[in-house]
Design a protein around this motif. Structure first.
Motif, PDB file in Angstrom:
ATOM      1  N   ASP A  49       0.851  -1.193   0.000  1.00 14.54           N
ATOM      2  CA  ASP A  49       0.000   0.000   0.000  1.00 14.54           C
ATOM      3  C   ASP A  49       0.881   1.236   0.000  1.00 14.54           C
ATOM      4  O   ASP A  49       1.812   1.343   0.802  1.00 14.54           O
ATOM      5  CB  ASP A  49      -0.904  -0.001   1.234  1.00 14.54           C
ATOM      6  N   HIS A  50       0.617   2.154  -0.919  1.00 19.57           N
ATOM      7  CA  HIS A  50       1.406   3.377  -1.039  1.00 19.57           C
ATOM      8  C   HIS A  50       0.489   4.588  -0.938  1.00 19.57           C
ATOM      9  O   HIS A  50      -0.513   4.675  -1.648  1.00 19.57           O
ATOM     10  CB  HIS A  50       2.147   3.408  -2.382  1.00 19.57           C
ATOM     11  N   HIS A  51       0.830   5.492  -0.026  1.00 19.66           N
ATOM     12  CA  HIS A  51       0.129   6.772   0.088  1.00 19.66           C
ATOM     13  C   HIS A  51       1.136   7.880  -0.165  1.00 19.66           C
ATOM     14  O   HIS A  51       2.067   8.069   0.615  1.00 19.66           O
ATOM     15  CB  HIS A  51      -0.518   6.928   1.472  1.00 19.66           C
ATOM     16  N   GLY A  52       0.958   8.592  -1.273  1.00 17.85           N
ATOM     17  CA  GLY A  52       1.883   9.644  -1.643  1.00 17.85           C
ATOM     18  C   GLY A  52       1.420  11.008  -1.198  1.00 17.85           C
ATOM     19  O   GLY A  52       0.445  11.154  -0.448  1.00 17.85           O
ATOM     20  N   ILE A  53       2.126  12.014  -1.685  1.00 17.61           N
ATOM     21  CA  ILE A  53       1.788  13.396  -1.330  1.00 17.61           C
ATOM     22  C   ILE A  53       0.411  13.762  -1.866  1.00 17.61           C
ATOM     23  O   ILE A  53      -0.371  14.452  -1.221  1.00 17.61           O
ATOM     24  CB  ILE A  53       2.867  14.340  -1.882  1.00 17.61           C
ATOM     25  N   SER A  54       0.092  13.277  -3.077  1.00 14.25           N
ATOM     26  CA  SER A  54      -1.210  13.526  -3.690  1.00 14.25           C
ATOM     27  C   SER A  54      -2.080  12.297  -3.557  1.00 14.25           C
ATOM     28  O   SER A  54      -1.589  11.164  -3.567  1.00 14.25           O
ATOM     29  CB  SER A  54      -1.030  13.885  -5.180  1.00 14.25           C
ATOM     30  N   ALA A  55      -3.394  12.493  -3.447  1.00  7.81           N
ATOM     31  CA  ALA A  55      -4.311  11.359  -3.379  1.00  7.81           C
ATOM     32  C   ALA A  55      -4.229  10.511  -4.643  1.00  7.81           C
ATOM     33  O   ALA A  55      -4.501   9.306  -4.608  1.00  7.81           O
ATOM     34  CB  ALA A  55      -5.739  11.860  -3.178  1.00  7.81           C
TER      35      ALA A  55
END
Length: 209
Positions: A95-101
């Motif tokens: 699971d990856h959560h970046g700076i942008s949705a």
């Protein structure tokens, strides 16, 4: 010494692998050095091994103006477990959560891991087929292309000398080098990887569970 060698033999950074190992936990810190500047990081990782079955998990966070995080959960089952050769099918969720949705994604992959050698050891953890889900795009699932699967694989060769081990390999597309040393019943691990203007350095301490 037997414990140190077994602990050191765990080769991969993120993916489940086929090598023999002990259950352990690692905690560390480092940084991602990018064109825009360094981002400090923290990482918690661990593995539980019982016979031929093993599960590994890790969480890595990079702290900038916003938190960017990577969470990984992997499983393996050793179908072949010999002294100098191991083979295991693998399952991995990431699971990856970046700076942008729009950077957020969850990935599931099936793979195959192989490892072997004695003083000189080699390891291959292949992602063979996978699917990605992007939560900001309703009901959008995508099959991973062969190239995406290859970029989500790890390869390496390592040499063990006493309580020390050095590994050269590929962390996805990034050439990497890792140094490990057994310290009592624990381990110090230093990992560096680079690709153009993307560079990672991570220092971790671990112990057997």
């Amino acid at each position: 010494m037997i414990f140190a060698l077994s602990f050191l033999s765990s080769p991969t950074y993120n993916l489940p692998h086929a090598a023999n190992m002990d259950s352990h936990i690692q905690l560390g810190s480092g940084a991602a050095f990018l064109r825009a500047g360094p981002l400090p990081s923290a990482r918690l990782a661990g593995a539980y091994s019982q016979g031929a079955f093993a599960v590994n998990a890790s969480y890595t966070g990079y702290f900038g103006q916003d938190l960017e995080s990577f969470s990984v959960l992997g499983f393996r089952y050793q179908l072949i477990k010999k002294e100098t050769f191991q083979l295991a099918p693998t399952i991995m969720l990431a699971d990856h959560h970046g700076i942008s949705a729009y950077d957020a994604r969850t990935t599931g992959r099936l793979g195959l891991a192989l490892s072997g050698g004695k003083t000189w050891m080699w390891d291959v953890s292949l992602s063979l087929v996978g699917v990605q889900w992007f939560p900001v795009r309703p009901s959008e699932f995508q099959l991973m292309s062969p190239l995406d699967c290859m970029l989500a694989s790890e390869f390496g060769v390592s040499r063990t000398l006493g309580a020390h081990q050095i590994r050269l390999g590929l962390l996805g597309p990034m050439p990497s080098i890792s140094y490990k040393v057994g310290i009592g019943k624990g381990q110090l691990r230093v990992t560096g990887a680079t690709l153009g203007d993307q560079n990672i350095l991570q220092v971790e301490l671990g112990t057997k569970l």
